[in-house]
Design an enzyme around this catalytic site. Structure first.
Site, PDB file in Angstrom:
ATOM      1  N   HIS A  21      26.752  89.754  66.885  1.00  0.00           N
ATOM      2  CA  HIS A  21      27.341  90.510  68.002  1.00  0.00           C
ATOM      3  C   HIS A  21      27.541  89.611  69.220  1.00  0.00           C
ATOM      4  CE1 HIS A  21      27.072  92.941  71.708  1.00  0.00           C
ATOM      5  NE2 HIS A  21      27.856  93.761  71.041  1.00  0.00           N
TER       6      HIS A  21
ATOM      7  N   CYS B  11      39.179  53.309  56.850  1.00  0.00           N
ATOM      8  CA  CYS B  11      40.432  53.299  57.611  1.00  0.00           C
ATOM      9  C   CYS B  11      41.469  54.268  57.065  1.00  0.00           C
ATOM     10  CB  CYS B  11      41.022  51.891  57.657  1.00  0.00           C
ATOM     11  SG  CYS B  11      41.524  51.255  56.045  1.00  0.00           S
TER      12      CYS B  11
END
Length: 795
Positions: free
Chosen positions: A424, A735
């Site tokens: 909630h 990379c």
């Protein structure tokens, strides 16, 4: 009005019937018709509610009680709510549909069985046949307001839900309690603030077979905090789902890639309580440390839930917030509604600049709502204390429920000790745009009233004092900012580059060098196949042009490393250059063909021009340019290439480094053999490596959903490469595109001991921040950690 419209079976309604059965009822009908696994049931419609209000003459009495109250006064709101609910609970249900409710309840077991079997035989005949065998089923009675779960509002749970209801009279009483819950304090307050007319909001009562949940939870078809549409977020607990919605326990948190269904994250939390069925009642059971610390869902169950979530989102064509349950190994969907908290980044939050204060957070939890909120702490333990919260306070509580909403609207930020991103507190915070951290253990003990704190809802951390710089950010785009290395990381952050014109601008940013300088763009700009230069004895033109372009990179980045990857054109790409068709063969599969290391050995004269350009740069006084060999398949290739490089004297240059790219599985799995030949560094090319490990053409849309660098087999190979490099004192980088796209992958590799990452320019700052955060948790204050062994390597 048709009599049967007072009550309908699920399959009789769909998402267009919100006015009749509310958002919850309409969605249950829609999903039932889509043949999703829904616990079956019927709905007492809003027409029945309105008739009840009319027949009992309740509207004028309720109006009188609401007319003069101040909704901001908790005491007045409480008194009005009690009186209105008493009026509703005392009023009789009209006989016009009361008997229908009992009939539908009696018919539910066989109706569900025949519907699930898609039985088209005469239903009435079957019903009469089993009347004598009828056993009253356990059902849940859930409210479904006609203004609940609509676009622009997501305060689900404004009305009540009742579990384990059994028997005619018990059911009728709970339907009436459902109607009464339309006038709880939180519901009245909510409608007042949303501008809803109290008597234009109807309420339908969903009567649904009770799913006896062994496990339950909530799932989002996008990340509810970041709005990342590529992820499915699942939170899970043991027992019935009420405790996850209330935030009474902190759930496990799982993240799944929506395309490949790779499990990206598993965050296991201790659950101290569970709520379970006991006879026709529910009871709270305390869990042992061992049981409560277990992973709540198996990997198979996580994928099962994720598959249903994606199917539901696809059905609605809109991101969904879904409640689910597992009963006897079968996944059921309890309800689904649209996510209504999808917003852009708030300008006030996006313009905040976090200071470089390196102090540790006071408490940490799960990020629930992004942004930074700074203010004095106000600790409250129940809704009766909400009037203590003033505008600008940081609300700190064990958990919240809808009764806390008036205080939450005043708060600058929210912190709860329990609950997950689907609790909630989390949902309401996102709706209100308030930064929030949930599941922050012991927050009510560690934080003190009136203490000034900073709540970072993006990272899930709470700091003492302000973490914002006093000066504002200048109105520059990120690529125009001249960075001052505000964050130091042991793991280097390199950048991937290809265009010489970009080098000077990128060099001003917070990167440690170029980890992948692609040759292909420069060669393409030259425009002519290298063999043409050799054929016409014009090698010097090619060499001079390449030298000129390389200098554009090494000069602005000096003394930072620039790692030049030798040309990795494939035959089909080389053929596009001027004169290329005369030298390049036609290949069926260029991706696995004549490329990389094989080409340098077969055509040493072309490779020699690249090596001469590198040597020219060193002779100009730049000692920061290094060489990386791509697509190395076999150790003997590396031996031959080292001989060629050595002939040019490059290996003898002080500080010169030779790297290889690891992108072929044979190279990855036999990496020790390559290291022993003698290399200074390794860079992992995840694009090709993933493709070959999974046997997937990454450019083929038909199988694109299988391609994912985070697949467990790929991740295990990546971690093996990193650890092998660390054991042999060789630097290791990554990379491929994955390093720019997947922070979770970067985190795992940093933990494994990777020495650098090389990413696209747009990811420089966020990757630096990510690595700084990871390292701040991994490295201990005395500087010792399991990762220190890698720090002696020079990258």
């Amino acid at each position: 009005m048709q009599k049967q419209k007072y009550i309908v079976w699920f399959e009789e309604v769909n998402k267009g019937d919100i006015g009749l059965v509310g958002g919850k009822g309409a969605n249950l009908g829609e999903m039932t018709n889509a043949h999703l696994p829904i616990p079956y049931g019927f709905i007492v419609t809003s027409h029945a509610y309105f008739l009840f209000i009319k027949e009992s003459n309740l509207q004028p009495k309720i109006n009188e009680l609401l007319k003069n109250i101040n909704c901001e006064n908790p005491h007045e709101l409480h008194q009005a709510s009690i009186h209105i609910q008493e009026l509703i609970l005392r009023a009789p249900i009209p006989e016009e549909f009361m008997n229908q409710i009992i009939e539908y309840y009696a018919d539910l077991p066989l109706k569900e069985e025949q519907y699930l079997k898609r039985n088209i035989t005469d239903l009435k005949k079957g019903l009469h046949k089993i009347k004598s065998l009828y056993v009253q089923p356990l059902v849940a009675v859930r409210s479904s307001a006609t203004a609940e779960d609509l676009p622009g509002a997501s305060f689900a749970g404004q009305q009540d839900t009742y579990l384990n209801v059994k028997g005619d009279q018990h059911l009728l009483h709970k339907v009436r309690e459902c109607w009464a819950s339309l006038f709880t304090e939180r519901a009245i307050y909510y409608r007042h603030n949303q501008g809803f007319d109290h008597f234009k909001v109807g309420l339908a009562a969903v009567v649904q077979r009770m799913a006896q949940s062994d496990k339950s939870g909530i799932a989002f078809s996008i990340d509810p905090v970041t709005n990342d549409k590529t992820k499915i977020v699942i939170e899970a607990i043991y027992g019935l789902g009420e405790y996850i919605v209330q935030g009474k326990v902190t759930p496990d948190h799982y993240e799944v890639d929506k395309r490949s269904f790779i499990i990206l994250k598993k965050d296991i939390k201790f659950q101290n309580l569970k709520y379970i069925k006991a006879g026709i009642d529910n009871k709270e059971v305390r869990l042992s440390r061992e049981e409560g610390s277990q992973k709540k869902l198996s990997d198979e169950e996580i994928i099962k839930v994720a598959l249903l979530v994606k199917e539901i989102e696809h059905h609605y064509y809109f991101p969904q917030d879904i409640e689910w349950a597992i009963e006897k190994d079968k996944v059921f969907i309890v309800q689904s509604r649209p996510i209504t908290t999808i917003k852009g980044v708030d300008a006030k939050n996006s313009s905040q600049q976090v200071s470089t204060n390196t102090s540790l957070p006071l408490v940490t939890g799960a990020p629930a709502s992004p942004g930074i909120g700074i203010g004095p702490v106000k600790i409250i333990h129940s809704p009766h204390e909400i009037d203590r919260v003033k505008k600008g306070d940081v609300l700190v509580a064990p958990q919240t429920n809808p009764d806390y909403v008036p205080a939450m609207k005043k708060a600058i930020a929210i912190v709860t000790e329990k609950g997950g991103r689907t609790s909630h507190a989390a949902i309401v915070s996102r709706e209100l745009g308030i930064p929030a951290v949930v599941g922050a253990e012991n927050a009510t003990y560690i934080l003190k009233n009136e203490m000034i704190v900073s709540v970072n809802g993006q990272s899930g951390e709470v700091f003492k004092g302000s973490i914002l710089n006093k000066t504002k950010l200048h109105d520059h785009e990120p690529h125009d900012i001249v960075s001052h290395r505000t964050l130091h990381t042991k793991t280097k952050v390199y950048v991937n580059l290809a265009e010489p014109e970009q080098a000077e601008k990128i060099a001003k940013r917070d990167c440690d060098g170029i980890g992948l300088l692609r040759a292909e763009f420069m060669i393409a700009e030259i425009g002519t196949h290298p063999k043409e230069f050799i054929k016409h004895h014009r090698q010097h033109e090619f060499i001079n042009r390449l030298t000129h372009d390389l200098e554009k990179f090494v000069k602005p980045f000096s003394p930072r490393n620039v790692v030049y990857r030798a040309t990795d054109f494939k035959t089909n790409e080389y053929r596009h250059l001027k004169g290329g068709k005369a030298y390049e063969p036609q290949e069926e599969n260029p991706m696995l063909g004549f490329r990389g290391a094989s080409r340098y050995i077969a055509n040493p004269d072309i490779f020699a021009m690249e090596l001469q350009a590198i040597k020219n740069i060193w002779e100009k006084g730049y000692n920061n340019l290094h060489l990386m060999i791509p697509f190395v398949r076999a150790p003997w290739e590396l031996i031959k290439i080292k001989e060629i490089v050595n002939e040019f004297g490059l290996m003898a240059l002080p500080g010169f480094k030779l790297w290889i790219m690891v992108e072929v599985p044979a190279c990855a799995l036999a990496l020790e053999e390559f290291i022993k030949i003698g290399i200074d560094g390794v860079s992992i090319g995840t694009n090709d490596l993933t493709m070959m490990l999974l046997g997937v053409d990454r450019d083929n849309q038909e199988v694109a959903n299988v391609y994912d660098e985070r697949t467990p087999v790929v991740m295990s190979v990546l971690e093996y490469i990193v650890k092998t490099c660390a054991e042999h004192g060789v630097t290791c980088s990554i990379c491929g595109q994955a390093a720019s796209d997947y922070p979770d992958m970067v985190e795992k590799l940093v933990h494994a001991g990777i020495t650098s990452v090389s990413i696209n320019p747009d990811a420089i700052e966020r990757t630096r921040e990510l690595i700084h955060m990871i390292e701040s948790k991994v490295y201990k204050p005395n500087g010792k950690s399991e990762m220190n062994s890698r720090l002696t390597m020079s990258d």
